[in-house]
Design an enzyme around this catalytic site. Structure first.
Site, PDB file in Angstrom:
ATOM      1  N   ASN A 172      59.673  16.292  49.749  1.00  0.00           N
ATOM      2  CA  ASN A 172      60.356  15.303  48.918  1.00  0.00           C
ATOM      3  C   ASN A 172      60.763  14.107  49.774  1.00  0.00           C
ATOM      4  OD1 ASN A 172      62.001  14.545  46.354  1.00  0.00           O
ATOM      5  ND2 ASN A 172      63.480  14.422  48.033  1.00  0.00           N
ATOM      6  N   TYR A 176      68.369   7.484  51.038  1.00  0.00           N
ATOM      7  CA  TYR A 176      69.796   7.821  51.008  1.00  0.00           C
ATOM      8  C   TYR A 176      70.495   7.105  52.162  1.00  0.00           C
ATOM      9  CZ  TYR A 176      67.556  11.678  48.509  1.00  0.00           C
ATOM     10  OH  TYR A 176      66.763  12.421  47.671  1.00  0.00           O
ATOM     11  N   ARG A 177      71.624   6.502  51.878  1.00  0.00           N
ATOM     12  CA  ARG A 177      72.347   5.805  52.938  1.00  0.00           C
ATOM     13  C   ARG A 177      73.025   6.819  53.857  1.00  0.00           C
ATOM     14  NH1 ARG A 177      77.387   3.248  49.434  1.00  0.00           N
ATOM     15  NH2 ARG A 177      78.895   4.918  49.843  1.00  0.00           N
ATOM     16  N   TRP A 190      73.849  11.829  49.470  1.00  0.00           N
ATOM     17  CA  TRP A 190      72.913  11.961  48.354  1.00  0.00           C
ATOM     18  C   TRP A 190      73.641  12.590  47.172  1.00  0.00           C
ATOM     19  CZ3 TRP A 190      69.172  15.265  51.743  1.00  0.00           C
ATOM     20  CH2 TRP A 190      69.771  16.479  52.084  1.00  0.00           C
ATOM     21  N   GLY A 195      66.473  14.595  44.743  1.00  0.00           N
ATOM     22  CA  GLY A 195      65.550  15.593  45.279  1.00  0.00           C
ATOM     23  C   GLY A 195      66.006  16.223  46.574  1.00  0.00           C
ATOM     24  N   GLU A 238      54.235  11.606  46.541  1.00  0.00           N
ATOM     25  CA  GLU A 238      54.571  10.216  46.842  1.00  0.00           C
ATOM     26  C   GLU A 238      53.606   9.626  47.866  1.00  0.00           C
ATOM     27  OE1 GLU A 238      56.960  12.616  46.749  1.00  0.00           O
ATOM     28  OE2 GLU A 238      58.757  11.872  45.724  1.00  0.00           O
ATOM     29  N   ASP A 287      79.273  -1.737  47.813  1.00  0.00           N
ATOM     30  CA  ASP A 287      78.063  -1.207  47.196  1.00  0.00           C
ATOM     31  C   ASP A 287      77.454  -2.195  46.217  1.00  0.00           C
ATOM     32  OD1 ASP A 287      76.148   0.809  46.076  1.00  0.00           O
ATOM     33  OD2 ASP A 287      77.390   2.143  47.271  1.00  0.00           O
TER      34      ASP A 287
END
Length: 488
Positions: A172, A176-177, A190, A195, A238, A287
């Protein structure tokens, strides 16, 4: 536009004057945010900061700062072509049964092309030219941005995270930060439905005392990055989708310390693990909502190894009140979503996620209405069909005579075709973005659907208004002598 890796893409952008090298010293602490934000809001180029004070590494920002560059990253020349990518995904997600031998034969090239784009596994990859291990591991040597004055620490923003759940062959990918904690530790932020988080949850259930392997790619090629944020069907990896976009198979290499795979041409790779039960408070950070988010606990990512190419490039971005880079990306991906929705719901004419609505919190849908209650069915469809719309709070449904991308049209439809009581649907206790502090409970809130379509018998007892239009022959007659009136 075809390209082989991030460096090739950068070179081609520069040749088109779509990337600007900044040789003046600009700090990754706040200053890069100011420069990048000003350039993005003016529709300017991608930026490569070549003189980063206290760091021996250039920083790339605003890579996807215009819809044009997103399209180029997907191997296309314009946003119009992104609809074709959406049609490709729709065909792969739910292929139509062939109508006969000729139709079946015509579908073979697409299937063959998808099958031929399986990733290619290589050794001696560029991303492993240099290896930092044990005491050499030092994340503070990377020019990680601090984007806003209230940010608690530097933040990795374009980390492409690779995970694999137990008993799964497919890996997967997700963006994600990650908050910098120390020389070898980050916080992996996350959300529970993503995923990577699902893989980790499954791992903890299967191996509650064992470390969970993770790899983070910094500076992957654009097709691989975009594949990670696109609704790729489960029938296609992907990496295979990235190959379709790029026009050549994705080259992968095995990590040195675990059995995960990463793009061979990546600029930087972080290898490490999550320790079950080891969490730390993350945030606050500015953000994409335009606010600082609240502090929450997430798993700690321990970095055991850093590998990189010769003279690596650090890929970064900032998030803030739209427009920002994720908002631009959302505008482009909007075009990919439309054919996916139309495949399942052909009555949908257009679908729009306004960037000022954080690119996912509000959707405007136009339909060819066919029966009473049709708009409410479409509301439920938007909320349930693709997981990308799980957090969409507001759905406005209009007739196809309304331009979904024109607020004047949408507001006119809402104020003339809606009764607030009859045409508003409220759904309570639904999943909501954790960053949405307006919801009464973190991660749980309500959704609103607004039916701004003309009402049919059964929906109203009154005669419905007829829109005003001018006769076509009168318009043509006036247009024929318009130039004689002395008016512009």
């Amino acid at each position: 536009m075809k390209y082989s890796d991030l460096r090739d893409f950068i070179a081609q952008l520069e040749s088109r004057e779509l990337l600007k090298r900044i040789d003046y010293p600009v700090s990754p602490h706040l200053e890069m945010t100011v420069v990048s934000d000003k350039v993005l809001r003016s529709g300017g180029p991608a930026l490569l900061f070549t003189n980063t004070p206290n760091y021996n590494m250039p920083v790339l920002t605003n890579l996807f700062g215009t819809v044009e560059r997103v399209a180029l990253g997907m191997g296309e020349e314009s946003i119009v072509a992104l609809r074709e990518i959406g049609k490709l995904l729709a065909a792969l997600k739910e292929p139509d049964p062939p109508k006969g031998f000729k139709d079946a034969f015509s579908k073979l090239p697409l299937l063959k092309q998808a099958l031929n784009m399986a990733p290619k596994y290589v050794s001696g990859a560029e991303c492993q030219t240099h290896v930092w291990e044990k005491d050499e591991v030092d994340l503070t040597l990377l020019p990680i941005q601090t984007c806003w004055p209230g940010d608690v620490a530097p933040l990795i923003t374009w980390g492409l995270v690779t995970t694999r759940g137990p008993h799964q062959s497919r890996e997967n990918m997700g963006i994600y930060r990650q908050q910098l904690l120390s020389k070898n530790k980050l916080i992996m932020r996350w959300l529970s439905h993503r995923g990577g988080a699902l893989d980790y949850q499954a791992w903890q259930q299967e191996y509650p005392q064992e470390r969970f392997p993770v790899a983070v790619t910094l500076g992957a090629d654009p097709a691989t990055i975009l594949a990670a944020v696109t609704p790729v069907p489960d029938t296609l990896s992907e990496y295979a989708f990235a190959g379709l976009l790029r026009g050549q198979r994705t080259r992968l290499t095995r990590c040195i310390g675990n059995d995960l795979h990463v793009p061979a041409s990546a600029e930087i790779v972080l290898e490490g693990y999550l320790e079950p039960g080891n969490e730390a408070p993350e945030g606050p950070y500015g953000d994409h909502t335009g606010y600082y988010n609240e502090v929450q606990s997430f798993p700690v990512f321990t970095v055991e190894r850093i590998t990189h190419r010769d003279k690596p490039i650090y890929h970064s971005t900032y998030t803030g009140r739209p427009p920002d880079e994720p908002a631009i990306l959302g505008v482009a991906l909007n075009e990919v979503f439309i054919p996916l929705l139309q495949k399942q719901f052909p009555e949908i004419v257009d679908f729009y996620l306004p960037p000022e609505g954080c690119s996912y919190r509000l959707a405007v849908v136009t339909i060819k209405k066919q029966y009473p209650g049709h708009a409410k069915r479409i509301m439920m469809a938007v909320w349930s069909f693709l997981r990308q719309f799980m957090y969409t709070k507001f759905v406005i449904v209009c007739d196809d005579d309304v331009d979904a991308r024109n607020w004047q049209d949408v507001i006119w439809a809402m104020t003339t075709r809606m009764d607030p009581s009859r045409d508003t649907v409220m759904v309570e206790n639904t999943p909501i973005d954790y960053l949405d502090f307006a919801s009464p409970v973190s991660g749980l809130g309500s959704k609103m659907g607004m039916d701004a379509t003309s009402k049919w018998p059964g929906e109203t007892q009154r005669e419905w208004g007829k829109p005003i239009t001018m006769d076509e022959d009168v318009l043509n007659r006036v247009n024929s002598y318009w130039s004689l009136l002395g008016l512009k």
